[in-house]
Design a protein around this motif. Structure first.
Motif, PDB file in Angstrom:
ATOM      1  N   SER A   1      19.711  -2.675  29.713  1.00 36.34           N
ATOM      2  CA  SER A   1      18.254  -2.522  29.600  1.00 36.34           C
ATOM      3  C   SER A   1      17.787  -1.198  30.188  1.00 36.34           C
ATOM      4  O   SER A   1      16.591  -0.902  30.190  1.00 36.34           O
ATOM      5  CB  SER A   1      17.541  -3.678  30.313  1.00 36.34           C
ATOM      6  OG  SER A   1      17.765  -3.617  31.716  1.00 36.34           O
ATOM      7  N   GLN A  35      17.992  -0.374  33.322  1.00 38.82           N
ATOM      8  CA  GLN A  35      17.559  -0.565  34.701  1.00 38.82           C
ATOM      9  C   GLN A  35      18.725  -0.272  35.640  1.00 38.82           C
ATOM     10  O   GLN A  35      19.875  -0.602  35.341  1.00 38.82           O
ATOM     11  CB  GLN A  35      17.073  -1.992  34.931  1.00 38.82           C
ATOM     12  CG  GLN A  35      16.607  -2.253  36.360  1.00 38.82           C
ATOM     13  CD  GLN A  35      16.033  -3.638  36.564  1.00 38.82           C
ATOM     14  OE1 GLN A  35      14.884  -3.814  36.933  1.00 38.82           O
ATOM     15  NE2 GLN A  35      16.849  -4.646  36.298  1.00 38.82           N
ATOM     16  N   VAL A  53      10.772  -8.560  20.738  1.00 42.12           N
ATOM     17  CA  VAL A  53      10.581  -7.549  21.784  1.00 42.12           C
ATOM     18  C   VAL A  53       9.113  -7.377  22.140  1.00 42.12           C
ATOM     19  O   VAL A  53       8.743  -7.308  23.309  1.00 42.12           O
ATOM     20  CB  VAL A  53      11.193  -6.201  21.342  1.00 42.12           C
ATOM     21  CG1 VAL A  53      11.031  -5.160  22.445  1.00 42.12           C
ATOM     22  CG2 VAL A  53      12.666  -6.373  20.987  1.00 42.12           C
ATOM     23  N   PRO A  58      14.638  -9.085  30.237  1.00 43.03           N
ATOM     24  CA  PRO A  58      14.999  -7.798  29.618  1.00 43.03           C
ATOM     25  C   PRO A  58      15.679  -8.019  28.277  1.00 43.03           C
ATOM     26  O   PRO A  58      16.223  -9.083  28.003  1.00 43.03           O
ATOM     27  CB  PRO A  58      15.947  -7.164  30.632  1.00 43.03           C
ATOM     28  CG  PRO A  58      16.538  -8.332  31.373  1.00 43.03           C
ATOM     29  CD  PRO A  58      15.452  -9.366  31.436  1.00 43.03           C
ATOM     30  N   MET A  59      15.648  -6.986  27.443  1.00 43.13           N
ATOM     31  CA  MET A  59      16.262  -7.042  26.120  1.00 43.13           C
ATOM     32  C   MET A  59      17.373  -6.001  26.038  1.00 43.13           C
ATOM     33  O   MET A  59      17.315  -4.956  26.691  1.00 43.13           O
ATOM     34  CB  MET A  59      15.226  -6.759  25.034  1.00 43.13           C
ATOM     35  CG  MET A  59      14.026  -7.690  25.034  1.00 43.13           C
ATOM     36  SD  MET A  59      14.425  -9.359  24.525  1.00 43.13           S
ATOM     37  CE  MET A  59      14.773  -9.125  22.795  1.00 43.13           C
ATOM     38  N   ALA A  60      18.368  -6.292  25.195  1.00 45.50           N
ATOM     39  CA  ALA A  60      19.458  -5.341  24.957  1.00 45.50           C
ATOM     40  C   ALA A  60      19.678  -5.224  23.458  1.00 45.50           C
ATOM     41  O   ALA A  60      19.410  -6.150  22.701  1.00 45.50           O
ATOM     42  CB  ALA A  60      20.731  -5.804  25.651  1.00 45.50           C
ATOM     43  N   ARG A  83       8.444  -5.268  29.977  1.00 47.86           N
ATOM     44  CA  ARG A  83       8.804  -6.685  29.985  1.00 47.86           C
ATOM     45  C   ARG A  83       9.056  -7.176  31.412  1.00 47.86           C
ATOM     46  O   ARG A  83       8.643  -8.285  31.778  1.00 47.86           O
ATOM     47  CB  ARG A  83      10.038  -6.912  29.122  1.00 47.86           C
ATOM     48  CG  ARG A  83       9.783  -6.735  27.628  1.00 47.86           C
ATOM     49  CD  ARG A  83      11.042  -6.992  26.819  1.00 47.86           C
ATOM     50  NE  ARG A  83      11.466  -8.374  26.920  1.00 47.86           N
ATOM     51  CZ  ARG A  83      11.027  -9.378  26.160  1.00 47.86           C
ATOM     52  NH1 ARG A  83      10.123  -9.134  25.231  1.00 47.86           N
ATOM     53  NH2 ARG A  83      11.465 -10.610  26.329  1.00 47.86           N
ATOM     54  N   THR A  84       9.725  -6.354  32.223  1.00 46.08           N
ATOM     55  CA  THR A  84       9.963  -6.730  33.615  1.00 46.08           C
ATOM     56  C   THR A  84       8.655  -6.899  34.371  1.00 46.08           C
ATOM     57  O   THR A  84       8.469  -7.873  35.113  1.00 46.08           O
ATOM     58  CB  THR A  84      10.839  -5.669  34.304  1.00 46.08           C
ATOM     59  OG1 THR A  84      12.111  -5.612  33.656  1.00 46.08           O
ATOM     60  CG2 THR A  84      11.038  -5.983  35.775  1.00 46.08           C
ATOM     61  N   TRP A 125      13.391   2.426  24.796  1.00 45.56           N
ATOM     62  CA  TRP A 125      14.007   1.177  25.253  1.00 45.56           C
ATOM     63  C   TRP A 125      13.772   0.941  26.745  1.00 45.56           C
ATOM     64  O   TRP A 125      13.576  -0.210  27.185  1.00 45.56           O
ATOM     65  CB  TRP A 125      15.493   1.165  24.917  1.00 45.56           C
ATOM     66  CG  TRP A 125      16.020  -0.227  24.821  1.00 45.56           C
ATOM     67  CD1 TRP A 125      16.996  -0.807  25.577  1.00 45.56           C
ATOM     68  CD2 TRP A 125      15.590  -1.234  23.901  1.00 45.56           C
ATOM     69  NE1 TRP A 125      17.192  -2.106  25.191  1.00 45.56           N
ATOM     70  CE2 TRP A 125      16.344  -2.398  24.163  1.00 45.56           C
ATOM     71  CE3 TRP A 125      14.633  -1.270  22.892  1.00 45.56           C
ATOM     72  CZ2 TRP A 125      16.169  -3.586  23.449  1.00 45.56           C
ATOM     73  CZ3 TRP A 125      14.463  -2.449  22.168  1.00 45.56           C
ATOM     74  CH2 TRP A 125      15.226  -3.587  22.444  1.00 45.56           C
ATOM     75  N   THR A 134      22.158  -1.053  33.711  1.00 48.48           N
ATOM     76  CA  THR A 134      22.392  -2.194  32.836  1.00 48.48           C
ATOM     77  C   THR A 134      22.051  -1.784  31.402  1.00 48.48           C
ATOM     78  O   THR A 134      21.450  -0.726  31.180  1.00 48.48           O
ATOM     79  CB  THR A 134      21.497  -3.380  33.232  1.00 48.48           C
ATOM     80  OG1 THR A 134      20.124  -3.057  32.925  1.00 48.48           O
ATOM     81  CG2 THR A 134      21.626  -3.687  34.730  1.00 48.48           C
ATOM     82  N   ASN A 183      11.667  -2.322  28.351  1.00 49.18           N
ATOM     83  CA  ASN A 183      12.180  -3.213  29.387  1.00 49.18           C
ATOM     84  C   ASN A 183      11.415  -3.091  30.704  1.00 49.18           C
ATOM     85  O   ASN A 183      11.294  -4.079  31.438  1.00 49.18           O
ATOM     86  CB  ASN A 183      13.674  -2.960  29.595  1.00 49.18           C
ATOM     87  CG  ASN A 183      14.499  -3.615  28.506  1.00 49.18           C
ATOM     88  OD1 ASN A 183      14.448  -4.826  28.319  1.00 49.18           O
ATOM     89  ND2 ASN A 183      15.246  -2.814  27.764  1.00 49.18           N
TER      90      ASN A 183
END
Length: 688
Positions: A389, A391, A489, A433-435, A426-427, A419, A387, A423
């Motif tokens: 992010s 992942q 973020v 998640p951020m993009a 954050r997860t 990056w 993805t 993520n």
């Protein structure tokens, strides 16, 4: 000071690792585990820890964290933009480059500032020391020596997409599992890596390090069912400096005033007069002769595995471009190093033939090799399975960064690592998640290219990959990314955020001050003297308008209006660049707004994308032809579509639609009046 701090920290960490058993570590639940201590891994671990996640970095050797395993340099065209953006998000490599650099230069100076490439030759030891010092003193970050055998996988969370969920890792030594909410794999060239020299092959990802474990690769392919490919790269021999006749090479001096990578630094550690030069030389017909005579002894070159297009081995260059004269850069490896790095001479032939090849170059006719060059082949995961992010789509909590995603280069690895670490953190902390969009950053371009298009060869960043490069400049990365990194973020420290806000406010005040100074063309010529301002121009121009002219500098304007401009001297270069590119950026901003407004615009089902008379790459044409999206909005979401392609498509549809609609209106009017004009109805609806 740094060396003393590093020595103490290294002692403490080594004592910590050796005094705790594996079972002690496993009694703790980590938020994030990062596997690998290269450029991707160090940025990932630091970013996750900055975010507030309890992080464990696992590396084969603590002493090799931050090692420059190939070239002793950082940055360049496209790559320098990535370093600036990593720094703007509070990453490590920019500040490390400023500490360790021994030769600074801005590449592409003859072109516009948007494509300038900040670059530095590095002292290998200084760079490694800085990265280790930063990591080993980072709160919430534990470093462990070890090799990972496999990922621990369980049933997925049914409320989230994915077929599996990663819950931790198991080490090769057979100790108990180490649990975590997220895992970031940054294995570099170690994932089922093999070393090649002549006809000799041995397992490993880097000369002198232990081989990687096949168990991790097995988990990715067999347990998680990921598509895995094979890529190759290589490194040149290291040459004893005293054995080189530098009088036969062309000296390349550094910039007189070094330009730091980091927005936090006003100067580099290396003083201008202490910088080291590089040297340029070239291959000869004798080099090509040695390559051709030794191809049968070079199994790495005979393999079908894809190698890097943009930094290929000398064997690949000679075989692909026979008869050409190829550049070879002789680069220093540090202030106290007695070695030179021959950039452009990556090779994998037997050591005796490597020496023979080197001595075919005049400056290297007496060269001695300290360490021979070699090739590496390794597994990578096809990045379209990720993805934005970073992942893995089918595996909850598993993130990949660096060469495992098919890229090449320190800078691309560092950008992905940061990056992915963000993520993963954050997860683990139950945050979304951020993009990053490709319209916002080169990091966004890099990730979008990888997850949207995939790779067929090692991916390298260039400014040409960014459609909005006049906005995504190295000078404004802090303004683009630092506020978001802090406010949204969570990976930017308060200190850096305050610095960026101060710069942003100062620049805004300076721009307003420039706009407040408005004069006629005649008055400007009286004030500034001989400038290339048309005498026929009768309109009033403000200071920002005037700064767009090539021969007008901020210093000139400040001298003419010291009372309102002299306080902004520190922003002089940034103001000049902002003025030059403002019209381009405003145009691009309007284009993006048009795309947002026209998302519902219908695209004809019978449009011939393959022969459309607009500027579209063949790849974009094939994507559109294969999927045939119904609307412009649907086209924007296709993997591999670029903003530039969307804009060209939008312009074409609107232009053609308006023309056809005008023809239809004219024909209807003609019919009403009794004319015999044929109706030319358009099948392209136009959104109002």
């Amino acid at each position: 000071m740094l060396a003393q701090k590093l020595h103490l920290l290294r002692h403490n960490v080594l004592s910590f690792v050796s005094s705790r058993t594996g079972s002690d570590l496993t009694r703790r639940q980590y938020d994030v585990i990062v596997v690998g201590g290269g450029h991707a891994g160090t940025e990932a671990a630091a970013a996750a820890a900055r975010l507030g996640a309890e992080t464990l970095l696992i590396t084969q050797k603590i002493m090799t964290i931050g090692a420059l395993s190939c070239n002793p340099s950082l940055g360049g065209v496209g790559k320098g933009q990535l370093v600036r953006e990593v720094d703007a998000l509070d990453g490590l490599c920019g500040r490390a480059g400023d500490w360790a650099g021994v030769h600074f230069s801005i590449l592409n100076r003859s072109k516009g500032p948007a494509v300038w490439g900040p670059r530095a030759q590095l002292d290998r030891e200084r760079y490694r020391q800085f990265i280790q010092s930063e990591l080993l003193s980072t709160p919430r970050l534990t470093v462990l020596e070890g090799s990972v055998d496999e990922l621990l996988v369980s049933q997925p969370n049914p409320e989230e997409p994915g077929h599996h969920r990663v819950t931790g890792i198991r080490l090769v030594d057979g100790s108990h599992p180490i649990l975590s909410s997220s895992v970031v794999l940054t294995t570099g060239t170690f994932l089922s890596g093999s070393l090649f020299m002549g006809q000799t092959t041995s397992p490993g990802g880097r000369m002198g390090d232990a081989q990687s474990c096949a168990g991790l690769s097995y988990t990715l392919k067999e347990t998680l069912g990921l598509r895995v490919g094979r890529l190759r790269t290589g490194t040149p021999p290291r040459i004893v400096k005293e054995s080189v006749d530098l009088s036969l090479a062309q000296l390349q001096a550094p910039d007189k005033q070094p330009t730091p990578f980091s927005f936090l630094n006003t100067h580099t550690r290396c003083k201008p007069e202490e910088q080291l030069p590089c040297y340029l030389t070239h291959t000869t017909p004798g080099v090509e002769r040695v390559v051709r005579e030794s191809v049968h002894l070079n199994c790495h070159i005979q393999q079908d595995t894809k190698g890097p297009r943009y930094c290929p081995s000398i064997e690949s260059r000679v075989l692909r471009f026979p008869g050409r004269r190829h550049q070879v850069w002789l680069e220093p490896e540090g202030l106290t190093s007695d070695l030179l790095y021959p950039q452009g001479l990556s090779m994998t032939m037997p050591p005796d033939l490597q020496l023979r090849l080197l001595r075919e170059i005049p400056a290297l006719h007496r060269a001695e090799i300290r360490t021979p060059g070699y090739g590496v082949q390794y597994d990578f995961v096809c990045p379209t399975q990720l993805t934005p992010s970073l992942q893995v789509k089918t595996t909850q909590g598993l993130f990949l960064a660096g060469q495992i995603n098919g890229t090449t280069g320190y800078e691309e690895a560092a950008a992905q690592g940061l990056w992915a670490g963000v993520n993963a953190g954050r997860t683990a902390l139950s945050l979304p998640p951020m993009a990053l969009s490709r319209t916002q950053s080169y990091i966004g371009v890099l990730i979008d290219d990888l997850v949207g298009r995939g790779v067929t060869e090692p991916y390298r960043m260039f400014t040409s990959r960014a459609e909005f490069r006049t906005y995504l400049r190295p000078d404004n990365a802090d303004l683009r990314l630092t506020p978001r990194g802090f406010e949204e973020v969570g990976c930017v420290t308060l200190r850096r955020y305050k610095k960026a806000v101060s710069v942003r406010d100062g620049l805004q005040e300076a721009l307003m001050a420039l706009q407040s100074v408005a004069l006629s063309s005649t008055r400007w010529r009286e004030k500034l003297g001989n400038i290339s301002l048309s005498e026929n121009k009768s309109t009033t121009l403000n200071g920002l308008d005037l700064l767009q002219y090539k021969d007008v500098s901020f210093e000139m304007l400040a001298s003419a209006f010291p009372e309102c401009l002299s306080q902004y001297f520190e922003y002089s270069q940034r103001l000049k660049i902002e003025a030059v590119y403002r019209p381009h950026c405003e145009k691009q901003s309007r284009e993006m707004e048009r795309i947002r407004r026209e998302e519902s615009l219908s695209l004809p089902s019978d449009m011939d994308y393959l022969s459309l008379p607009v500027s579209l790459s063949q790849e974009v044409r094939e994507i559109l032809d294969r999927v045939r999206p119904n609307t412009l909005g649907a086209a924007t979401r296709l993997p591999g579509m670029t903003p530039a392609g969307i804009i060209h498509l939008l312009n074409y549809v609107l232009r053609t639609g308006q023309r056809n609609r005008h023809t239809e209106h004219r024909n209807r009017s003609s019919q009403k009046e009794g004319g015999k004009g044929q109706l030319c109805a358009s099948n392209i609806p136009i959104s109002q």
